[in-house]
Design a protein around this motif. Sequence first.
Motif, PDB file in Angstrom:
ATOM      1  N   THR A 122      52.685  46.966  46.283  1.00  0.00           N
ATOM      2  CA  THR A 122      51.422  47.228  45.582  1.00  0.00           C
ATOM      3  C   THR A 122      50.778  45.918  45.154  1.00  0.00           C
ATOM      4  OG1 THR A 122      52.217  49.364  44.807  1.00  0.00           O
ATOM      5  CG2 THR A 122      50.394  48.393  43.595  1.00  0.00           C
ATOM      6  N   PHE A 123      51.586  44.994  44.655  1.00  0.00           N
ATOM      7  CA  PHE A 123      51.057  43.692  44.242  1.00  0.00           C
ATOM      8  C   PHE A 123      50.459  42.955  45.434  1.00  0.00           C
ATOM      9  CE2 PHE A 123      51.425  39.142  43.420  1.00  0.00           C
ATOM     10  CZ  PHE A 123      50.757  39.048  42.220  1.00  0.00           C
ATOM     11  N   LYS A 124      51.161  42.969  46.547  1.00  0.00           N
ATOM     12  CA  LYS A 124      50.684  42.277  47.755  1.00  0.00           C
ATOM     13  C   LYS A 124      49.376  42.895  48.238  1.00  0.00           C
ATOM     14  CE  LYS A 124      52.112  40.787  52.337  1.00  0.00           C
ATOM     15  NZ  LYS A 124      53.181  40.753  53.329  1.00  0.00           N
ATOM     16  N   GLN A 125      49.282  44.220  48.218  1.00  0.00           N
ATOM     17  CA  GLN A 125      48.043  44.885  48.644  1.00  0.00           C
ATOM     18  C   GLN A 125      46.887  44.496  47.739  1.00  0.00           C
ATOM     19  OE1 GLN A 125      48.987  49.049  48.621  1.00  0.00           O
ATOM     20  NE2 GLN A 125      49.870  49.000  50.669  1.00  0.00           N
ATOM     21  N   GLY A 126      47.143  44.416  46.451  1.00  0.00           N
ATOM     22  CA  GLY A 126      46.102  44.007  45.500  1.00  0.00           C
ATOM     23  C   GLY A 126      45.640  42.589  45.737  1.00  0.00           C
ATOM     24  N   GLN A 127      46.555  41.734  46.186  1.00  0.00           N
ATOM     25  CA  GLN A 127      46.217  40.338  46.454  1.00  0.00           C
ATOM     26  C   GLN A 127      45.392  40.193  47.728  1.00  0.00           C
ATOM     27  OE1 GLN A 127      46.900  37.715  44.328  1.00  0.00           O
ATOM     28  NE2 GLN A 127      47.379  39.446  43.046  1.00  0.00           N
ATOM     29  N   THR A 128      45.704  41.019  48.737  1.00  0.00           N
ATOM     30  CA  THR A 128      44.984  40.903  50.002  1.00  0.00           C
ATOM     31  C   THR A 128      43.574  41.491  49.898  1.00  0.00           C
ATOM     32  OG1 THR A 128      45.958  42.968  50.841  1.00  0.00           O
ATOM     33  CG2 THR A 128      47.067  40.904  51.417  1.00  0.00           C
ATOM     34  N   LYS A 129      43.356  42.406  48.970  1.00  0.00           N
ATOM     35  CA  LYS A 129      42.029  43.003  48.788  1.00  0.00           C
ATOM     36  C   LYS A 129      41.120  42.111  47.955  1.00  0.00           C
ATOM     37  CE  LYS A 129      43.522  47.774  49.220  1.00  0.00           C
ATOM     38  NZ  LYS A 129      43.667  49.058  48.558  1.00  0.00           N
ATOM     39  N   ALA A 130      41.714  41.233  47.167  1.00  0.00           N
ATOM     40  CA  ALA A 130      40.923  40.386  46.261  1.00  0.00           C
ATOM     41  C   ALA A 130      40.248  39.257  47.008  1.00  0.00           C
ATOM     42  CB  ALA A 130      41.820  39.804  45.179  1.00  0.00           C
TER      43      ALA A 130
END
Length: 88
Positions: A80-88
Amino acid sequence: MMHTDLIDQDDLISQLRGIGLDVPSGISAEQACAHAVRGLNDDRARALRQMVEKMLKGGATILPAVRQAIDQQLLPALATFKQGQTKA
């Protein structure tokens, strides 16, 4: 007699402390993992990811409660953290 390396909740807590996390003693593997993912940031996520990869690729046997905690707490939080980082 064969000696097998085992990773139990105390080993997990020790490894979490080894990457700089302040994890209390006497808690379960699930509680330790939940504690570890609170307030994830880039550095903590990277360290946790490396720790988990090392544990999973190593030759030690991970006790079921520890493996379940990793599968249910650490891996989803890191994803979830990685997905949030790639969307930012």
